[in-house]
Design an enzyme around this catalytic site. Structure first.
Site, short mmCIF file in Angstrom:
data_model
loop_
_atom_site.label_atom_id
_atom_site.label_comp_id
_atom_site.label_asym_id
_atom_site.label_seq_id
_atom_site.Cartn_x
_atom_site.Cartn_y
_atom_site.Cartn_z
CB SER A 152 -12.34 -0.60 2.18
OG SER A 152 -10.99 -0.79 1.90
CE LYS A 205 -8.91 5.31 4.48
NZ LYS A 205 -8.50 5.17 3.09
NE ARG A 236 -3.61 2.20 2.74
CZ ARG A 236 -3.25 3.29 3.42
NH1 ARG A 236 -2.04 3.40 3.97
NH2 ARG A 236 -4.10 4.29 3.56
C1 LIG Z 1 -5.75 1.62 5.56
C2 LIG Z 1 -6.70 1.86 6.67
N1 LIG Z 1 -8.06 1.77 6.50
C3 LIG Z 1 -8.77 2.02 7.60
S1 LIG Z 1 -7.72 2.38 8.92
C4 LIG Z 1 -6.30 2.17 7.96
C5 LIG Z 1 -4.94 2.35 8.50
C6 LIG Z 1 -4.57 1.24 9.44
O1 LIG Z 1 -3.27 1.50 9.92
P1 LIG Z 1 -2.86 1.16 11.41
O2 LIG Z 1 -2.86 -0.35 11.54
O3 LIG Z 1 -1.48 1.75 11.53
O4 LIG Z 1 -3.85 1.81 12.30
C1 LIG Z 2 -8.43 0.38 3.50
C2 LIG Z 2 -8.21 -0.94 3.69
C3 LIG Z 2 -9.14 -1.74 4.41
N1 LIG Z 2 -8.90 -3.04 4.59
C4 LIG Z 2 -7.78 -3.63 4.08
C5 LIG Z 2 -7.57 -5.09 4.32
N2 LIG Z 2 -6.88 -2.93 3.38
C6 LIG Z 2 -7.03 -1.61 3.14
N3 LIG Z 2 -6.17 -0.97 2.47
#
Ligand SMILES: Cc1ncsc1CCOP(=O)(O)O
Ligand SMILES: C=C1C=NC(C)=NC1=N
Ligand SMILES: [Mg+2]
Length: 219
Positions: free
Chosen positions: A117, A146, A46
């Site tokens: 998602s 995020k 990502r």
């Molecule tokens: C990609 C994404 N989508 C919802 S929260 C998130 C970030 C999760 O990152 P972390 O595990 O550091 O909280």
């Molecule tokens: C936004 C996200 C939510 N869920 C997962 C598994 N990956 C992602 N990048």
């Protein structure tokens, strides 16, 4: 090739590490090696946000990670970038609500793994109808990773999706670590996906092992 079975998908979702070059301080490839040694079951590339690689640099970096994952027999998923996933012959793609529609992506990627998602029951039903193999549900806990994350839901959405008969393989995401991972699985998720709990850990290896043990204890 055929579509992955639900049972196999649930196994892959146990400890799902997601990372890009801008999510870690140490050498990203070293972090990924430690996470693989620690037992992650699935990896998602990502590369987005401040300082993320683009173009050829992003492609080369993704290819390097893909080859390390191959050595550990851990499937390699690409976030957002369907063309990159196809160019690398990745094992699958993860898309959000603002990306290309799941049915269009399914047409492009054939039987590769497709994750979507979702943030509510309607989005979950749509993802299933359009051929998703798993859904990502969150943010479960507060996250700084995020910037545009939707509101924090705790485990309530995981619970209510299961109560509404949503059986598809499901992974929780957002602020998850070894301390709160069991709550996510007990609410009905098949596993947990994390970024910083591993990518910024003092020891990504130890942190991954902790997560693996915690999740396996609940199943
Ligand atoms: C990609 C994404 N989508 C919802 S929260 C998130 C970030 C999760 O990152 P972390 O595990 O550091 O909280
Ligand atoms: C936004 C996200 C939510 N869920 C997962 C598994 N990956 C992602 N990048
Ligand atoms: Mg996206």
């Amino acid at each position: 090739m055929v579509r992955i079975s639900n049972e196999k998908m649930r196994e892959l979702l146990r400890v799902y590490f997601i990372m890009g070059s801008n999510n870690c301080k140490k050498d990203p490839l070293e972090v990924i090696r430690e996470a693989l040694e620690g037992g992650i079951t699935l990896f998602q590339f990502r590369e987005k946000g401040k300082g993320a690689l683009t173009g050829e640099k992003k492609h080369v970096f993704a290819k390097e990670i893909q080859s390390i994952c191959k050595k550990y027999n851990v499937p390699f998923i690409v976030n957002d970038d369907v063309d990159l996933a196809i160019a690398l012959d990745a094992d699958g793609v993860h898309i959000g609500q603002e990306d290309e529609s799941a049915d269009r992506v399914r047409e492009k990627i054939g039987d590769k793994i497709l994750g979507v998602s979702v943030h509510n029951l309607e989005e979950a039903r749509k993802a299933i109808a359009q051929g998703a193999d798993y859904i990502g549900v969150g943010p479960v806990f507060p996250t700084k990773t995020k910037e545009d994350a939707k509101e924090v839901q705790g485990t309530s959405l995981i619970l209510s999706l299961r109560q509404n008969g949503i059986q598809i393989p499901m992974v929780g995401i957002g602020g998850i670590n070894a301390e709160n991972a069991s709550e996510v699985v007990k609410a009905g998720a098949d596993g947990v996906s994390v970024i910083t709990a591993i990518s910024l850990a003092e020891s990504p290896f130890e942190s991954t092992k902790q997560l693996v043990m915690t999740v396996n204890e609940c199943l």
